[in-house]
Scaffold this active site. Structure first.
Site, mmCIF file in Angstrom:
data_model
loop_
_atom_site.group_PDB
_atom_site.id
_atom_site.type_symbol
_atom_site.label_atom_id
_atom_site.label_comp_id
_atom_site.label_asym_id
_atom_site.label_seq_id
_atom_site.Cartn_x
_atom_site.Cartn_y
_atom_site.Cartn_z
ATOM 1 N N HIS A 154 119.406 66.633 62.523
ATOM 2 C CA HIS A 154 118.436 65.664 62.192
ATOM 3 C C HIS A 154 118.577 64.748 63.441
ATOM 4 O O HIS A 154 119.315 64.425 64.143
ATOM 5 C CB HIS A 154 118.734 64.664 61.063
ATOM 6 C CG HIS A 154 118.746 65.383 59.796
ATOM 7 N ND1 HIS A 154 120.198 66.113 59.370
ATOM 8 C CD2 HIS A 154 117.811 65.317 58.763
ATOM 9 C CE1 HIS A 154 119.905 66.133 58.029
ATOM 10 N NE2 HIS A 154 118.592 65.818 57.819
ATOM 11 N N ASP B 207 121.011 62.299 63.441
ATOM 12 C CA ASP B 207 122.513 62.506 63.741
ATOM 13 C C ASP B 207 122.946 62.290 64.962
ATOM 14 O O ASP B 207 124.041 62.235 65.556
ATOM 15 C CB ASP B 207 122.576 64.032 63.101
ATOM 16 C CG ASP B 207 121.985 64.367 61.949
ATOM 17 O OD1 ASP B 207 122.341 63.683 61.024
ATOM 18 O OD2 ASP B 207 121.601 65.478 61.989
#
Length: 434
Positions: A100, A103
């Site tokens: 993501h 992240d």
């Protein structure tokens, strides 16, 4: 190599007789299964979020992990985190990873700053990927963690949040395309409701459908050749999520004219939360030609929430891969370990060992699934059970009408006698392979 994984050598295949906990006992990437290399069947991916962004917290306690990239709030530590991630990819030798946006980069004070951080890390990833075999299975946007998403992303009652969501997905699709990603995933963690007292359900579904059409339109605009995937989950964090399970998502995609453009990314833990088995969700998707990829994990069956543990149940995994192989195997999809360590598993070795064990379990399941398909026992039993539908009379009946069928039954031509489904014998058959 960073100091985090120091003294951990690349994992090698040593076979089932090895007692080395830091070796593959069943996963041999070059082993041929049904005419294809095992690595090419399984297409393993490491999830960046659970492996590197998660800090070990749970609903009742905070951070337990102490990593060199904590706190995850500046670009220097984001690069350290990336260094550690690619070190682990080198150690495991898996072909893919997934991320993501949240992240891999720290959140900035505004969209433009977050985007600069994101693009800097994507460029850093490009440098690292240029000298390695590692590829991107899929990218996605985290539109559920930050407080701006508390009432949803594309389904939010505030159109400004819809706009922020669209801009976020555009940047993540651009990055996925730049890195050669093979899929792009959307998971609507907050695309649902907490109460119908303040929810216009029809409007939210229409907005979600339009948003997904925008995603597909943009995919074609930029020439992205990968698949667009949506990931079902019934609840948690929302009370009710619109992408409840595979069947719900398939109905949604058809309603908004997306059935030829979007496929499903299915997760074992999400299947359990929906009251299904993993093989049920996979069989539902493959029956409709809509299987894209899978997230491999498991839930603790004594807990009522999504524990995201590494897989350790060979029969469950074997039946999942049975349906995947039966449908022709993965195209652009693969096996992503959307799984995390237990919060008491603090060491770098724990993170490696968890993936080694998960890869071995999947290898055993794949080989069992292939053996069942090659033996043909389940397919023969299925063919025998439905043999009556292959007769000319049965085929004629399907083209007939109720009056004609009624007359045939009334004349005495139809007198059904129940036949055993042989479930226990089939369960015993499966147990021969797992």
């Amino acid at each position: 190599m960073t100091s985090f994984f120091k003294d951990i050598a690349p994992i090698k295949f040593e076979g089932p007789d090895s007692t080395n906990p830091m070796a593959f006992h069943h996963y041999d990437p070059d082993e041929i299964v049904m005419g294809k290399r095992m690595e090419d069947h399984l297409r393993f991916a490491v999830a960046y979020w659970h492996s590197f962004a998660w800090e070990g917290g749970d609903p009742f306690g905070g951070q337990t992990f102490e990593r060199p990239w904590h706190p995850q709030d500046d670009m220097g530590r984001a690069r350290v985190k990336a260094d550690a991630a690619f070190d682990m990819f080198d150690i495991l030798g898996q072909p893919y990873f997934c991320w993501h946006d949240a992240d891999i980069r720290p959140e900035g004070p505004d969209f433009a700053t977050s985007l600069r951080n994101f693009e800097e890390i994507i460029a850093y990833f490009q440098e690292k990927m240029a000298t390695r075999k590692i590829r991107l299975l899929w990218g996605t946007a985290n539109m559920f963690s930050h407080r701006r998403w508390m009432s949803g992303a594309s389904t939010n009652p505030d159109p400004d949040v819809f706009a922020y969501s669209a801009a976020t997905v555009k940047t993540c699709m651009d990055a996925t395309h730049k890195l050669g990603g093979e899929n792009y995933v959307l998971w609507g963690g907050r695309e649902g409701y907490e109460t119908l007292l303040n929810t216009d359900l029809g409007r939210e579904l229409d907005h979600m459908g339009r948003f997904l059409n925008m995603v597909v339109e943009y995919k074609h605009k930029i020439g992205f050749k990968g698949a667009i995937l949506v990931e079902p989950k019934p609840q948690e964090p929302s009370k009710h999520q619109y992408d409840y399970d595979a069947a719900t998502c398939i109905g949604f995609l058809r309603k908004y004219g997306l059935e030829d453009e979007v496929k499903l990314n299915l997760e074992q833990g999400h299947a359990i939360l929906a009251g299904h088995s993993f093989e049920h969700e996979i069989a539902t998707a493959t029956a409709e030609g809509m299987l894209g990829s899978i997230d491999m994990n498991r839930n603790d069956y004594q807990s009522g929430w999504d524990t995201d543990q590494f897989p350790n149940n060979v029969p469950e995994v074997a039946l999942a891969y049975y349906h995947i192989l039966k449908s022709g195997g993965f195209a652009t999809g693969g096996t992503n370990f959307d799984a995390k360590l237990r919060r008491q598993s603090l060491d770098a070795e724990d993170l490696i060992a968890a993936h080694v064990g998960g890869m071995d379990i999947c290898a055993r399941g794949l080989k069992a699934a292939a053996a069942m398909l090659e033996d043909g026992g389940l397919e023969t039993a299925l063919s025998d059970r439905y043999a009556g539908w292959d007769t000319a009379d049965a085929k004629t009946m399907l083209d007939s009408d109720l009056d004609t069928i009624f007359a045939s039954v009334l004349s005495g031509n139809v007198a059904p006698e129940p036949r055993s489904g042989r479930q226990e014998m089939l369960e015993n058959y499966v147990n021969r392979f797992v």
